[in-house]
Motif scaffolding. Structure first.
Motif, PDB file in Angstrom:
ATOM      1  N   ARG A  52       5.354  14.049  -0.076  1.00 40.80           N
ATOM      2  CA  ARG A  52       4.736  13.065   0.834  1.00 40.80           C
ATOM      3  C   ARG A  52       4.902  13.504   2.290  1.00 40.80           C
ATOM      4  O   ARG A  52       3.974  13.383   3.090  1.00 40.80           O
ATOM      5  CB  ARG A  52       5.331  11.663   0.610  1.00 40.80           C
ATOM      6  CG  ARG A  52       4.914  11.032  -0.717  1.00 40.80           C
ATOM      7  CD  ARG A  52       5.131   9.516  -0.717  1.00 40.80           C
ATOM      8  NE  ARG A  52       6.423   9.144  -0.177  1.00 40.80           N
ATOM      9  CZ  ARG A  52       7.569   9.131  -0.860  1.00 40.80           C
ATOM     10  NH1 ARG A  52       7.558   9.450  -2.129  1.00 40.80           N
ATOM     11  NH2 ARG A  52       8.692   8.794  -0.273  1.00 40.80           N
ATOM     12  N   ASP A  53       6.089  14.016   2.625  1.00 38.39           N
ATOM     13  CA  ASP A  53       6.303  14.498   3.996  1.00 38.39           C
ATOM     14  C   ASP A  53       5.323  15.618   4.342  1.00 38.39           C
ATOM     15  O   ASP A  53       4.787  15.676   5.449  1.00 38.39           O
ATOM     16  CB  ASP A  53       7.734  15.022   4.162  1.00 38.39           C
ATOM     17  CG  ASP A  53       8.747  13.899   4.265  1.00 38.39           C
ATOM     18  OD1 ASP A  53       8.320  12.736   4.426  1.00 38.39           O
ATOM     19  OD2 ASP A  53       9.952  14.184   4.195  1.00 38.39           O
ATOM     20  N   ARG A  54       5.087  16.476   3.375  1.00 38.26           N
ATOM     21  CA  ARG A  54       4.206  17.622   3.618  1.00 38.26           C
ATOM     22  C   ARG A  54       2.757  17.173   3.794  1.00 38.26           C
ATOM     23  O   ARG A  54       2.028  17.732   4.610  1.00 38.26           O
ATOM     24  CB  ARG A  54       4.341  18.605   2.435  1.00 38.26           C
ATOM     25  CG  ARG A  54       3.544  19.873   2.580  1.00 38.26           C
ATOM     26  CD  ARG A  54       4.097  21.022   1.738  1.00 38.26           C
ATOM     27  NE  ARG A  54       4.549  20.639   0.411  1.00 38.26           N
ATOM     28  CZ  ARG A  54       3.754  20.464  -0.646  1.00 38.26           C
ATOM     29  NH1 ARG A  54       2.450  20.607  -0.521  1.00 38.26           N
ATOM     30  NH2 ARG A  54       4.255  20.135  -1.816  1.00 38.26           N
ATOM     31  N   LEU A  55       2.351  16.146   3.023  1.00 32.66           N
ATOM     32  CA  LEU A  55       0.953  15.695   3.085  1.00 32.66           C
ATOM     33  C   LEU A  55       0.686  14.750   4.253  1.00 32.66           C
ATOM     34  O   LEU A  55      -0.466  14.542   4.638  1.00 32.66           O
ATOM     35  CB  LEU A  55       0.569  15.000   1.769  1.00 32.66           C
ATOM     36  CG  LEU A  55       0.542  15.900   0.527  1.00 32.66           C
ATOM     37  CD1 LEU A  55       0.229  15.071  -0.708  1.00 32.66           C
ATOM     38  CD2 LEU A  55      -0.483  17.018   0.699  1.00 32.66           C
ATOM     39  N   ARG A  56       1.744  14.207   4.806  1.00 32.21           N
ATOM     40  CA  ARG A  56       1.582  13.227   5.891  1.00 32.21           C
ATOM     41  C   ARG A  56       0.692  13.714   7.034  1.00 32.21           C
ATOM     42  O   ARG A  56      -0.228  12.985   7.440  1.00 32.21           O
ATOM     43  CB  ARG A  56       2.975  12.812   6.397  1.00 32.21           C
ATOM     44  CG  ARG A  56       3.014  12.193   7.773  1.00 32.21           C
ATOM     45  CD  ARG A  56       2.598  10.760   7.754  1.00 32.21           C
ATOM     46  NE  ARG A  56       2.927  10.097   9.005  1.00 32.21           N
ATOM     47  CZ  ARG A  56       2.313   8.998   9.453  1.00 32.21           C
ATOM     48  NH1 ARG A  56       1.382   8.439   8.738  1.00 32.21           N
ATOM     49  NH2 ARG A  56       2.664   8.465  10.589  1.00 32.21           N
ATOM     50  N   PRO A  57       0.897  14.924   7.579  1.00 34.20           N
ATOM     51  CA  PRO A  57       0.050  15.338   8.701  1.00 34.20           C
ATOM     52  C   PRO A  57      -1.435  15.423   8.333  1.00 34.20           C
ATOM     53  O   PRO A  57      -2.296  15.182   9.183  1.00 34.20           O
ATOM     54  CB  PRO A  57       0.581  16.737   9.065  1.00 34.20           C
ATOM     55  CG  PRO A  57       1.947  16.803   8.475  1.00 34.20           C
ATOM     56  CD  PRO A  57       1.910  15.950   7.252  1.00 34.20           C
ATOM     57  N   ASP A  58      -1.718  15.735   7.067  1.00 33.09           N
ATOM     58  CA  ASP A  58      -3.129  15.834   6.646  1.00 33.09           C
ATOM     59  C   ASP A  58      -3.845  14.502   6.848  1.00 33.09           C
ATOM     60  O   ASP A  58      -4.898  14.428   7.488  1.00 33.09           O
ATOM     61  CB  ASP A  58      -3.239  16.248   5.174  1.00 33.09           C
ATOM     62  CG  ASP A  58      -2.800  17.681   4.943  1.00 33.09           C
ATOM     63  OD1 ASP A  58      -2.651  18.415   5.942  1.00 33.09           O
ATOM     64  OD2 ASP A  58      -2.610  18.070   3.780  1.00 33.09           O
ATOM     65  N   TYR A  59      -3.258  13.430   6.280  1.00 40.71           N
ATOM     66  CA  TYR A  59      -3.987  12.160   6.381  1.00 40.71           C
ATOM     67  C   TYR A  59      -3.833  11.538   7.761  1.00 40.71           C
ATOM     68  O   TYR A  59      -4.733  10.867   8.243  1.00 40.71           O
ATOM     69  CB  TYR A  59      -3.580  11.195   5.249  1.00 40.71           C
ATOM     70  CG  TYR A  59      -2.456  10.220   5.534  1.00 40.71           C
ATOM     71  CD1 TYR A  59      -1.158  10.495   5.163  1.00 40.71           C
ATOM     72  CD2 TYR A  59      -2.711   9.002   6.167  1.00 40.71           C
ATOM     73  CE1 TYR A  59      -0.136   9.606   5.407  1.00 40.71           C
ATOM     74  CE2 TYR A  59      -1.689   8.102   6.415  1.00 40.71           C
ATOM     75  CZ  TYR A  59      -0.400   8.402   6.036  1.00 40.71           C
ATOM     76  OH  TYR A  59       0.611   7.515   6.281  1.00 40.71           O
ATOM     77  N   ALA A  60      -2.705  11.815   8.415  1.00 40.42           N
ATOM     78  CA  ALA A  60      -2.471  11.215   9.729  1.00 40.42           C
ATOM     79  C   ALA A  60      -3.438  11.735  10.783  1.00 40.42           C
ATOM     80  O   ALA A  60      -3.646  11.087  11.810  1.00 40.42           O
ATOM     81  CB  ALA A  60      -1.035  11.469  10.170  1.00 40.42           C
ATOM     82  N   SER A  86       0.836  -1.201   0.000  1.00 44.18           N
ATOM     83  CA  SER A  86       0.000   0.000   0.000  1.00 44.18           C
ATOM     84  C   SER A  86       0.872   1.252   0.000  1.00 44.18           C
ATOM     85  O   SER A  86       0.601   2.216  -0.737  1.00 44.18           O
ATOM     86  CB  SER A  86      -0.907  -0.007   1.233  1.00 44.18           C
ATOM     87  OG  SER A  86      -1.660  -1.208   1.291  1.00 44.18           O
ATOM     88  N   ARG A  87       1.906   1.236   0.820  1.00 39.82           N
ATOM     89  CA  ARG A  87       2.790   2.412   0.904  1.00 39.82           C
ATOM     90  C   ARG A  87       3.586   2.586  -0.384  1.00 39.82           C
ATOM     91  O   ARG A  87       3.826   3.713  -0.823  1.00 39.82           O
ATOM     92  CB  ARG A  87       3.738   2.271   2.095  1.00 39.82           C
ATOM     93  CG  ARG A  87       3.016   2.276   3.431  1.00 39.82           C
ATOM     94  CD  ARG A  87       3.978   2.360   4.593  1.00 39.82           C
ATOM     95  NE  ARG A  87       4.549   3.697   4.712  1.00 39.82           N
ATOM     96  CZ  ARG A  87       5.579   4.003   5.491  1.00 39.82           C
ATOM     97  NH1 ARG A  87       6.161   3.065   6.182  1.00 39.82           N
ATOM     98  NH2 ARG A  87       6.019   5.236   5.539  1.00 39.82           N
ATOM     99  N   MET A  88       3.993   1.476  -0.993  1.00 43.35           N
ATOM    100  CA  MET A  88       4.742   1.588  -2.244  1.00 43.35           C
ATOM    101  C   MET A  88       3.877   2.177  -3.353  1.00 43.35           C
ATOM    102  O   MET A  88       4.383   2.910  -4.220  1.00 43.35           O
ATOM    103  CB  MET A  88       5.284   0.215  -2.664  1.00 43.35           C
ATOM    104  CG  MET A  88       6.565  -0.162  -1.981  1.00 43.35           C
ATOM    105  SD  MET A  88       7.910   1.029  -2.237  1.00 43.35           S
ATOM    106  CE  MET A  88       8.387   0.622  -3.918  1.00 43.35           C
TER     107      MET A  88
END
Ligand code: HEM
Length: 74
Positions: free
Chosen positions: A37-45, A23-25
């Motif tokens: 991806r680092d920037r979007l991480r907090p949004d989905y997390a 899934s992550r790949m």
């Protein structure tokens, strides 16, 4: 070395970890830019619906992994 040499895993738990990896790949190949991806991480997390969708993707991949391992019944 291939990042996906085999769908076979010793245990269901390892199979679930592989489903997460798949899934992550998919996300990494869809968005190769680490910074994005680092920037979007907090949004989905921090979003319950995003996390539920991520779980759904993992569940779909787990079906494939489980089938490839004959549901670990051997
Ligand atoms: C971290 C799974 C979607 C970016 C993680 C972690 C997991 C995970 C399990 C924690 C890793 C650890 O701390 O050991 C998933 C699944 C997804 C998904 C199953 C969807 C099917 C996304 C999306 C993005 C993203 C859409 C951004 C576009 C990140 C980043 C980290 C992370 C930057 C932290 C860095 C890292 O630990 O590698 N993800 N994720 N993920 N995810 Fe996701």
């Amino acid at each position: 070395m291939s990042w996906l040499p085999s769908l076979k895993t010793a245990t269901p738990e390892e199979g679930f970890d592989l489903a997460i990896k798949l899934s992550r790949m998919a996300v990494k190949k869809t968005q190769p830019d680490d910074e994005v991806r680092d920037r979007l991480r907090p949004d989905y997390a921090n979003d319950a619906d995003s996390l539920t969708m991520a779980s759904q993707v993992v569940a779909t991949n787990f079906q494939t992994v489980a089938r490839a391992n004959k549901y670990w019944t051997d």
